[in-house]
Design a protein around this motif. Structure first.
Motif, PDB file in Angstrom:
ATOM      1  N   VAL A  25      -9.978  -3.887  -2.155  1.00  0.00           N
ATOM      2  CA  VAL A  25      -8.980  -4.175  -3.183  1.00  0.00           C
ATOM      3  C   VAL A  25      -9.439  -3.623  -4.533  1.00  0.00           C
ATOM      4  O   VAL A  25      -8.651  -3.058  -5.297  1.00  0.00           O
ATOM      5  CB  VAL A  25      -8.729  -5.692  -3.285  1.00  0.00           C
ATOM      6  CG1 VAL A  25      -7.800  -6.005  -4.452  1.00  0.00           C
ATOM      7  CG2 VAL A  25      -8.138  -6.219  -1.985  1.00  0.00           C
ATOM      8  N   ALA A  26     -10.731  -3.768  -4.830  1.00  0.00           N
ATOM      9  CA  ALA A  26     -11.270  -3.259  -6.099  1.00  0.00           C
ATOM     10  C   ALA A  26     -11.095  -1.749  -6.199  1.00  0.00           C
ATOM     11  O   ALA A  26     -10.735  -1.219  -7.259  1.00  0.00           O
ATOM     12  CB  ALA A  26     -12.744  -3.639  -6.227  1.00  0.00           C
ATOM     13  N   ASP A  27     -11.340  -1.050  -5.092  1.00  0.00           N
ATOM     14  CA  ASP A  27     -11.168   0.408  -5.096  1.00  0.00           C
ATOM     15  C   ASP A  27      -9.713   0.785  -5.354  1.00  0.00           C
ATOM     16  O   ASP A  27      -9.424   1.740  -6.085  1.00  0.00           O
ATOM     17  CB  ASP A  27     -11.618   1.000  -3.754  1.00  0.00           C
ATOM     18  CG  ASP A  27     -13.115   0.896  -3.545  1.00  0.00           C
ATOM     19  OD1 ASP A  27     -13.838   0.806  -4.559  1.00  0.00           O
ATOM     20  OD2 ASP A  27     -13.555   0.889  -2.378  1.00  0.00           O
ATOM     21  N   LEU A  28      -8.797   0.036  -4.739  1.00  0.00           N
ATOM     22  CA  LEU A  28      -7.378   0.322  -4.926  1.00  0.00           C
ATOM     23  C   LEU A  28      -6.967   0.108  -6.378  1.00  0.00           C
ATOM     24  O   LEU A  28      -6.267   0.942  -6.972  1.00  0.00           O
ATOM     25  CB  LEU A  28      -6.533  -0.569  -4.009  1.00  0.00           C
ATOM     26  CG  LEU A  28      -5.014  -0.431  -4.161  1.00  0.00           C
ATOM     27  CD1 LEU A  28      -4.573   0.988  -3.832  1.00  0.00           C
ATOM     28  CD2 LEU A  28      -4.290  -1.439  -3.280  1.00  0.00           C
ATOM     29  N   ILE A  29      -7.407  -1.002  -6.965  1.00  0.00           N
ATOM     30  CA  ILE A  29      -7.076  -1.291  -8.357  1.00  0.00           C
ATOM     31  C   ILE A  29      -7.617  -0.199  -9.272  1.00  0.00           C
ATOM     32  O   ILE A  29      -6.933   0.271 -10.189  1.00  0.00           O
ATOM     33  CB  ILE A  29      -7.637  -2.659  -8.776  1.00  0.00           C
ATOM     34  CG1 ILE A  29      -6.966  -3.778  -7.976  1.00  0.00           C
ATOM     35  CG2 ILE A  29      -7.441  -2.890 -10.272  1.00  0.00           C
ATOM     36  CD1 ILE A  29      -5.483  -3.886  -8.180  1.00  0.00           C
ATOM     37  N   SER A  57      -8.094   2.822  -8.593  1.00  0.00           N
ATOM     38  CA  SER A  57      -7.354   4.073  -8.423  1.00  0.00           C
ATOM     39  C   SER A  57      -5.973   4.009  -9.073  1.00  0.00           C
ATOM     40  O   SER A  57      -5.360   5.038  -9.346  1.00  0.00           O
ATOM     41  CB  SER A  57      -7.203   4.391  -6.928  1.00  0.00           C
ATOM     42  OG  SER A  57      -6.323   3.473  -6.294  1.00  0.00           O
ATOM     43  N   MET A  58      -5.473   2.794  -9.322  1.00  0.00           N
ATOM     44  CA  MET A  58      -4.129   2.629  -9.874  1.00  0.00           C
ATOM     45  C   MET A  58      -4.108   2.644 -11.398  1.00  0.00           C
ATOM     46  O   MET A  58      -3.102   3.005 -12.003  1.00  0.00           O
ATOM     47  CB  MET A  58      -3.516   1.312  -9.376  1.00  0.00           C
ATOM     48  CG  MET A  58      -3.229   1.272  -7.884  1.00  0.00           C
ATOM     49  SD  MET A  58      -2.743  -0.380  -7.331  1.00  0.00           S
ATOM     50  CE  MET A  58      -1.285  -0.684  -8.320  1.00  0.00           C
ATOM     51  N   PHE A  59      -5.204   2.225 -12.023  1.00  0.00           N
ATOM     52  CA  PHE A  59      -5.226   2.090 -13.475  1.00  0.00           C
ATOM     53  C   PHE A  59      -6.188   3.095 -14.099  1.00  0.00           C
ATOM     54  O   PHE A  59      -7.300   3.294 -13.612  1.00  0.00           O
ATOM     55  CB  PHE A  59      -5.631   0.666 -13.873  1.00  0.00           C
ATOM     56  CG  PHE A  59      -4.647  -0.375 -13.422  1.00  0.00           C
ATOM     57  CD1 PHE A  59      -3.481  -0.603 -14.135  1.00  0.00           C
ATOM     58  CD2 PHE A  59      -4.876  -1.110 -12.276  1.00  0.00           C
ATOM     59  CE1 PHE A  59      -2.567  -1.552 -13.717  1.00  0.00           C
ATOM     60  CE2 PHE A  59      -3.964  -2.063 -11.845  1.00  0.00           C
ATOM     61  CZ  PHE A  59      -2.803  -2.283 -12.569  1.00  0.00           C
ATOM     62  N   ASP A  60      -5.732   3.706 -15.175  1.00  0.00           N
ATOM     63  CA  ASP A  60      -6.526   4.714 -15.870  1.00  0.00           C
ATOM     64  C   ASP A  60      -7.156   4.096 -17.116  1.00  0.00           C
ATOM     65  O   ASP A  60      -6.449   3.784 -18.086  1.00  0.00           O
ATOM     66  CB  ASP A  60      -5.624   5.887 -16.258  1.00  0.00           C
ATOM     67  CG  ASP A  60      -6.394   7.013 -16.923  1.00  0.00           C
ATOM     68  OD1 ASP A  60      -7.602   6.845 -17.163  1.00  0.00           O
ATOM     69  OD2 ASP A  60      -5.783   8.058 -17.210  1.00  0.00           O
ATOM     70  N   PRO A  61      -8.477   3.904 -17.139  1.00  0.00           N
ATOM     71  CA  PRO A  61      -9.123   3.265 -18.291  1.00  0.00           C
ATOM     72  C   PRO A  61      -9.130   4.126 -19.544  1.00  0.00           C
ATOM     73  O   PRO A  61      -9.516   3.653 -20.614  1.00  0.00           O
ATOM     74  CB  PRO A  61     -10.552   3.007 -17.785  1.00  0.00           C
ATOM     75  CG  PRO A  61     -10.774   4.046 -16.739  1.00  0.00           C
ATOM     76  CD  PRO A  61      -9.444   4.237 -16.075  1.00  0.00           C
ATOM     77  N   THR A  62      -8.714   5.383 -19.425  1.00  0.00           N
ATOM     78  CA  THR A  62      -8.719   6.266 -20.599  1.00  0.00           C
ATOM     79  C   THR A  62      -7.396   6.220 -21.366  1.00  0.00           C
ATOM     80  O   THR A  62      -7.240   6.919 -22.370  1.00  0.00           O
ATOM     81  CB  THR A  62      -8.998   7.722 -20.178  1.00  0.00           C
ATOM     82  OG1 THR A  62      -7.908   8.215 -19.378  1.00  0.00           O
ATOM     83  CG2 THR A  62     -10.289   7.812 -19.375  1.00  0.00           C
ATOM     84  N   LEU A  63      -6.441   5.417 -20.913  1.00  0.00           N
ATOM     85  CA  LEU A  63      -5.151   5.339 -21.604  1.00  0.00           C
ATOM     86  C   LEU A  63      -5.324   4.848 -23.038  1.00  0.00           C
ATOM     87  O   LEU A  63      -6.154   3.977 -23.316  1.00  0.00           O
ATOM     88  CB  LEU A  63      -4.211   4.389 -20.859  1.00  0.00           C
ATOM     89  CG  LEU A  63      -3.603   4.894 -19.546  1.00  0.00           C
ATOM     90  CD1 LEU A  63      -2.803   3.788 -18.882  1.00  0.00           C
ATOM     91  CD2 LEU A  63      -2.722   6.106 -19.793  1.00  0.00           C
TER      92      LEU A  63
END
Length: 215
Positions: A41-45, A47-53
């Motif tokens: 689940v952590a890997d999926l999350i 991959s879904m969110f970009d921390p550079t936004l």
């Protein structure tokens, strides 16, 4: 998920033969959003969110989306200002129920400062911790235009499906009306911050109306 078949499960199910039959003859429960993903689940999350936004990305989103644009997850007054400056039509003060960080700021405590500066400039929505009609009244009194009730309605959904959700909304409506009656308020428009006293508030010594809630 899926449920594990244990001795306790077997004993409990023996009193409920219909449930036992369904349990054995149907596909195991699973998260539809995870069924085709082999990682954690952590890997999926991740991959879904970009921390550079950044808020500059909000400018781009505003340029390509002409409908209403609402930003959720606001936890500081500065971020609230920036969201509005970059084109948000509404902001949701939320710590996502404390799922990401259980020591995150409480949105209700942030609400008065955001409302004092941005009320009328954007829709102010409160999320997190709304579990009763009293919570809704407090949020409206402190300046929210409305609240979200995600967790409360989910309890109703789990307990009784659509009827459970309808019952949850009915309970919240009744509690809201009762709270306003006990505060001596006839209209939502008449609610003010003076009707709420936040624990730890520096203005605790200020004289409050005869009817006020302490949260």
């Amino acid at each position: 998920i899926p449920p594990a078949l244990t001795l306790k499960t077997v004993v409990d199910a023996s009193y409920r033969p219909a449930w036992w039959f369904n349990f054995l003859t149907h596909e195991p429960l699973s998260f539809a959003s995870l069924s085709r993903y082999s990682g954690t689940v952590a890997d999926l999350i991740n991959s879904m969110f970009d921390p550079t936004l950044t808020f500059e990305d909000l400018d781009w989103l505003r340029s390509v989306w002409k409908g209403n644009l609402v930003v959720k997850g606001i936890q500081t007054l500065d971020d609230a200002r920036k969201a509005v400056d970059h084109g948000a039509d509404g902001i949701i003060l939320s710590n996502h129920g404390g799922r990401q960080l259980d020591r995150a700021p409480v949105p209700l405590h942030l609400l008065p400062r955001v409302a004092a500066e941005l009320k009328g400039k954007t829709e102010i929505i409160l999320d997190t911790g709304i579990m009763s009609g009293g919570d809704i009244v407090a949020a409206l009194a402190l300046g929210a235009d409305f609240t979200l009730i995600g967790r409360a309605y989910l309890y109703g959904l789990m307990a009784g499906g659509r009827k459970g959700v309808d019952r949850t909304i009915e309970i919240l409506g009744t509690q809201t009306a009762r709270t306003m009656q006990l505060l001596g308020v006839n209209r939502i428009e008449d609610l003010t911050p003076d009707h709420v006293r936040l624990l730890g508030d520096a203005t605790a010594d200020v004289k409050l109306p005869d009817a006020a809630m302490t949260l």
